[in-house]
Design a protein around this motif. Sequence first.
Motif, short mmCIF file in Angstrom:
data_model
loop_
_atom_site.label_atom_id
_atom_site.label_comp_id
_atom_site.label_asym_id
_atom_site.label_seq_id
_atom_site.Cartn_x
_atom_site.Cartn_y
_atom_site.Cartn_z
N ALA A 1 0.82 -1.22 0.00
CA ALA A 1 0.00 0.00 0.00
C ALA A 1 0.85 1.27 0.00
CB ALA A 1 -0.93 0.00 1.21
N ASP A 2 2.14 1.14 0.29
CA ASP A 2 3.03 2.30 0.34
C ASP A 2 3.61 2.66 -1.04
OD1 ASP A 2 2.83 2.80 3.12
OD2 ASP A 2 4.23 1.14 3.51
N TYR A 3 3.21 1.92 -2.06
CA TYR A 3 3.72 2.17 -3.41
C TYR A 3 2.61 2.68 -4.33
CZ TYR A 3 7.79 -0.50 -1.87
OH TYR A 3 8.90 -0.93 -1.19
N ASN A 4 3.02 3.25 -5.44
CA ASN A 4 2.07 3.77 -6.43
C ASN A 4 1.55 2.70 -7.36
OD1 ASN A 4 1.79 6.54 -5.84
ND2 ASN A 4 3.76 7.02 -6.80
N VAL A 5 1.69 1.45 -6.99
CA VAL A 5 1.27 0.36 -7.87
C VAL A 5 -0.22 0.43 -8.19
CG1 VAL A 5 0.86 -1.28 -5.98
CG2 VAL A 5 1.47 -2.11 -8.26
#
Length: 477
Positions: free
Chosen positions: A163-167
């Motif tokens: 959840a901490d990535y822009n994926v």
Amino acid sequence: MAQSVRRRRRGSRLLPGTALAALVLGLLPAATAHANTEAVARDTAAGNDVIANLWSWNWKSVAAECTDVLGPAGYGAVWVAPPAESLSHPRHHWWDVYQPYSYGLSGRFGTEADFTAMTAACNGAGVAVYTDAVVNHTAAQTGTGYAGTALGDKYAPPMYSRADYNVDVCNREISNWDDKWEVQNCELLGLPDLKTGSDSVRDKIAGYLNSQIARGVSGFRVDAAKHIPAADLEAIAGRLDDTADGSRPFVFHEVFPGSTPAPDEYYGSGRVLDFAFGDRVKAAFQSDIAQLENLGPGQGLLPAGNSVSFVTNHDTERNGRHLTYKDGDTAVLANVFQLGWTEAPPTVYAGFAFAGNDDSPPADADGFVTGTDCAAGWSCLDRDPRITGMVGWRNAAGDAEVTDWQSPRGNVVGFGRGDRGFAALNNTGEPVTQEFGTAVPDGVYCNVLDDCAGKVTVAGGRVTLDLPARGAVAFHP
């Protein structure tokens, strides 16, 4: 991931580090970075602002260089490699340190204790420490880190969750380098792009940088800054602690040239590395240095108060953009010019010799970088007498403006800093004897570029100098 992710660039510097670089007040008087959205730049002044970029040196070697060379020579700061634990590539390519596995400070260049001892030694020698800050992304390649961290999912390092990535925003690599949204939200060569707009991510990044400040670091160069929205970097800078002397960390960003974003977007949180300076210097030293007379914003350079200059770095020496140690005395002379000319804090690059673009620095069988040996495998420009002499010349010149530009013949120039110093450069392949006018008071002075072995005499505002081939003479009161 391709064997060398660094070969695939389009308008961006790929894997290496962009660091927030903190400037110790008084050591680098050019400017201090504010941890808010205020513009950080102001008019700069030369003097004790030279940054030695000891790229890929291990911590024990950096400590020794600060004590034995940088401090005595008058360097203001040392800029070192990323200290975080990173991917341990099977072939130990140099760029594996730009793929963070954890924010622990034991890695390829030494243990956390080694790192802390290095900052203490450098600070004790009067040299501020700036580190490469790799904060746009984490590692693209899974495997094992230099401190033993295992990574089986690139979106699950120990300090972050998926959840901490822009994926969820862009789950692919950048395809349109002219689209700022893509450049700042999609993945750079498969490197997981952190969601730097998130407060929790900002807190973790700032926590990592603050852990270094607590151990004596004064600043950072931000890697791949153009891939992070400027407002996010301002928010992260606002979370940074003061340095040991109570000043704000100095931040300088790597904004690799391209159509977007513009470098001036990042002035709110720090300075920007000026690629155009290296471009113009290379072009002149490969043709006629007389064209450098008006080098400045009119020739595409960034404002001195917003920038950090350099002749080369670890990327541009490999991609052919700038001069390198392989250019021999020409590259040394270009650095002499930089130290005498620029009003922005200058960097002096000292890396390792390489044959292939991915070559590891000298290291043991496990990839841990071994001690720097300037006679074998390393290019130690920072300690060249022509460079250390010019660092002292720059410090003596202080904030005096460039004056007395002269170009009496092709590829021979002279200039001064008012009455505080004069330098002349010969970029030809033959020795030249030439007379110049100077504002330095009449008297006998030593050539600081040859350990004062040579003497020069100023009489009636004139001086005749014997300039070596691809060489220079510099003197000051």
